[in-house]
Design an enzyme around this catalytic site. Sequence first.
Site, PDB file in Angstrom:
ATOM      1  CG  HIS A 357      -2.007  -0.961   1.218  1.00  0.00           C
ATOM      2  ND1 HIS A 357      -3.266  -0.713   0.712  1.00  0.00           N
ATOM      3  CD2 HIS A 357      -2.035  -2.241   1.638  1.00  0.00           C
ATOM      4  CE1 HIS A 357      -4.020  -1.786   0.848  1.00  0.00           C
ATOM      5  NE2 HIS A 357      -3.294  -2.737   1.410  1.00  0.00           N
ATOM      6  CE  LYS A 545      -6.250  14.026  -0.171  1.00  0.00           C
ATOM      7  NZ  LYS A 545      -6.404  12.829  -0.922  1.00  0.00           N
ATOM      8  CB  THR A 653     -10.190   5.034  -0.955  1.00  0.00           C
ATOM      9  OG1 THR A 653      -9.605   5.404   0.298  1.00  0.00           O
ATOM     10  CG2 THR A 653      -9.570   3.746  -1.450  1.00  0.00           C
ATOM     11  CE  LYS A 657     -14.061   5.994   1.038  1.00  0.00           C
ATOM     12  NZ  LYS A 657     -13.065   5.972   2.122  1.00  0.00           N
TER      13      LYS A 657
HETATM   14  C1  26V Z   1       2.520   2.080   7.742  1.00  0.00           C
HETATM   15  C2  26V Z   1       3.101   2.117   8.962  1.00  0.00           C
HETATM   16  C3  26V Z   1       4.555   2.144   9.053  1.00  0.00           C
HETATM   17  C4  26V Z   1       5.030   1.725  10.392  1.00  0.00           C
HETATM   18  C5  26V Z   1       4.327   2.435  11.481  1.00  0.00           C
HETATM   19  C6  26V Z   1       2.865   2.138  11.450  1.00  0.00           C
HETATM   20  C7  26V Z   1       2.295   2.126  10.088  1.00  0.00           C
HETATM   21  C8  26V Z   1       0.922   2.092   9.954  1.00  0.00           C
HETATM   22  C9  26V Z   1       0.349   2.062   8.716  1.00  0.00           C
HETATM   23  C10 26V Z   1       1.145   2.069   7.606  1.00  0.00           C
HETATM   24  C11 26V Z   1       0.464   1.964   6.308  1.00  0.00           C
HETATM   25  C12 26V Z   1       0.690   3.060   5.391  1.00  0.00           C
HETATM   26  C13 26V Z   1       0.151   2.679   4.091  1.00  0.00           C
HETATM   27  C14 26V Z   1      -1.175   3.276   3.739  1.00  0.00           C
HETATM   28  O1  26V Z   1      -1.985   3.634   4.561  1.00  0.00           O
HETATM   29  N1  26V Z   1      -1.400   3.347   2.463  1.00  0.00           N
HETATM   30  C15 26V Z   1      -2.613   3.892   1.893  1.00  0.00           C
HETATM   31  O2  26V Z   1      -3.394   2.787   1.476  1.00  0.00           O
HETATM   32  C16 26V Z   1      -4.607   3.200   0.866  1.00  0.00           C
HETATM   33  C17 26V Z   1      -5.395   1.943   0.589  1.00  0.00           C
HETATM   34  O3  26V Z   1      -4.753   1.167  -0.368  1.00  0.00           O
HETATM   35  C18 26V Z   1      -4.305   3.978  -0.403  1.00  0.00           C
HETATM   36  O4  26V Z   1      -5.522   4.411  -0.967  1.00  0.00           O
HETATM   37  C19 26V Z   1      -3.431   5.184  -0.086  1.00  0.00           C
HETATM   38  O5  26V Z   1      -3.054   5.821  -1.264  1.00  0.00           O
HETATM   39  C20 26V Z   1      -2.201   4.726   0.677  1.00  0.00           C
HETATM   40  O6  26V Z   1      -1.454   5.841   1.124  1.00  0.00           O
END
Ligand code: 26V
Length: 811
Positions: A357, A545, A653, A657
Amino acid sequence: MDYVYTSQDISRLIEGKLTRYFGRESGNATKHQIFRAACYVVRDILSELWLTNSDAVCSQTEKQVIYLSMEFLPGTSLRNNIFNLGLEEPFQEALGELGGNLEELYRMEPDAGLGNGGLGRLASCYLDAISSQGMFGQGMSICYEYGIFKQQIKDGRQVEQPDDWLDLGESWLITKEDEAEEVHFGGKLTEVWDDKGRMKLIHSDYTTVIAIPRDMLISGYGSGVVNTLRLWQSTSPISIDMELFAKGEYLKAMEEKHQAEIISKILYPEDAHDEGKILRMKQQYFFISASMQTLTKRHLCTYGSLDRFYEKIAVHINDTHPTMAILELMRILMDDHEYEWDDAWNIVTKTVSYTNHTVMPEALEQWPEALFAGLLPRLHSILKEINRRFNDALHDAFPANEMRRNEMAVIFNGKIRMANLCVAASHTVNGVSALHSGIIKEKLFSGFSEMTPGKFTNVTNGIAYRRWLCQANPKLSGFIEELCGPGFKRDSRELEKLLAYKEDRIVLEQLAVIKRDNKLRLAEKIKNSNGIIVNPDSIFDVQVKRLHEYKRQLLNLFHIIDLYNQIKENPNLEIQPRTFIFGAKAAAGYYMAKQIIRLACKLSEQLEKDPVIRDRIKIVFLENYSVSLSEMIMPAADLSEQISLAGTEASGTGNMKLMLNGAVTIGTMDGANVEIYNAVGKENIFLFGMSVEEVEKLKGQGLYSPWGFYQDNRSISEIIKFLAGGIPGENFGDIINSLTTGYNGEADHYFVIADFESYKNAQQEVSAAYRDTQRWGGMSLTNIAKAGVFSADRSVREYADKIWGIKSIND
Ligand code: 26V
């Protein structure tokens, strides 16, 4: 599929709950008691369905998907469940009879905010779609006692407050103590030889934590299928150490219990900076171990062997946070069920798939190996063996390319790279938009795609569109139904029928009336929460966002400052009035994001003070952006800001919406914006900015200098001057530095200044288009009509066909 309950049935059922649970009747019950009673009634109806048509029952025969995710963001459930069950009318009438009001109950429900943003909300949209498509699946995660913090804005600064959602949110959870699992941390490994001459590893002296399932039932729209979201809560097997207590060491006596309970205490509110914290590692192993143990036990119970586990179970890893599932399944197969390495690996690799992601380097998880080995010694030993074997494969594939081998290794320089482990062990890896999937295949994981090109695919994200259209925007949904029939509620592509009305003045006028009503509703909310009066005839220009530099809220603020400067210079300037609406949480420790929030808020005050300005441009920063707030904002938006630097936003996303609710996008060619552009055509979107290739080129040359723009572009120099002293008493020096000299040794990392001129031009086109109401109406209608492809139903079907190998009972 509607269920046969009359309003009398429902009111009888609610009265029954009030008597049994609270010893009250509707006449003397509190609102909270009525809310809970209504939830219990809905939960009972879902439970009945669950007993006949569910992940639990049908897993005996059908293959199901297990969606592992550290985050789910369901928001509220009452309205969604009543809608999905087709029980709106009887519930409305019943509550009327009981002297209540259904809308009021909806508003009382706290959001289940067990996620940070897009990633968690996507997981919830997919569970909804899996049920709605008549498929079987289960979500698995952690029952955080505190979800994403509640954001307050005090004097322009974000203040985080704990989110105690369980108070009322608990109404939806079913605790299953009898399905608890034990999870082991720490301890030591000893090698012993069994009587068949095989070496076994014995794990001893570990600490035990108990995982208790708290299940949330997930309804589907019209399918009759109910699935579950299993949320694990941690507790200790020992409530108090009596020996320590007897010695008077009271705090120590409770220590173990606290240590266990802290695991599911709170969601990490970071969504980018991976800091390798031990509590987060514990959270990951805790929910993964409990989940994998339950799954293997269940399967064994039905089939007697784990040999063909992958024929009945697809395990999906949502970003790298659940990667330990790979190692834990290996452990269970080898240590508890005596599989040989190759057989276990064969089962694991046929079971797991992974979605990436993000390509942001700071968000790609890496664990310090020593930390991992201390907490999870057995998983570490399995990991080392995977790494050793994988390195052999790398030597075969790239014998002369050490750099490539190093970048692909699972363990390197004392760090464990979770994404590499995921790609090495998954049968399929996907990105979340066409552009992003291309980037992960060709850049982030290019070595892997050379080795196993067939492994990579794309599934563009989708949304639970019935929530944001039928539930959040009933007026629009009702109007679409009048024009096109009810078919769009099952098949989102039927929204395209709207295109027949693209030139129809009356329809366009009606759409404008609905939009204005929704804007008035949001205006009321803004008045109550921010004390700002907004003009419903201004353009509602919306950017909602998480706050991240790459999403470039700063670019939006640059545009606003530029308009301010222009009006100051020429008070008679003709401009289309705008209300700039922001909603964004910043990670608690993300300094620059918090500076940007302060800038938006202080700028808002500054605009509001000046009568020449405030009737034309306004900023509203709505605090505590959440699923529920988004349900109020999306229907009221005219313009959707999707302005990340090309190549940084995996999909987005919110863009979907907003489009679904008739907002027109101003955006870069990034993430799913590219597919929105393909769907609506260039006349129905405002594109600007550099492409991924142009960004790469500029980066590659290493010659980008924001100073050049500063000197050549008067708007930019005026904006920077404004930041330096335009708001009395406020200092935004750190923002200026980040753009000009760089606070990380690099100036303007996300090219705000480089893209500004192009953005400004696109915004001028927006204003011109908005003035032509007929044109704008047509654009807005086209966006609604073409949003169907971004339904989570479509995404989930693609996952089911291409990745999970699961089917719908309705096919
Ligand atoms: C990463 C991390 C890194 C370590 C610390 C805790 C933590 C928690 C969450 C994340 C995930 C980051 C990735 C994310 O949220 N990506 C988003 O995913 C959406 C669904 O696919 C997408 O629409 C967004 O563009 C994307 O930024």
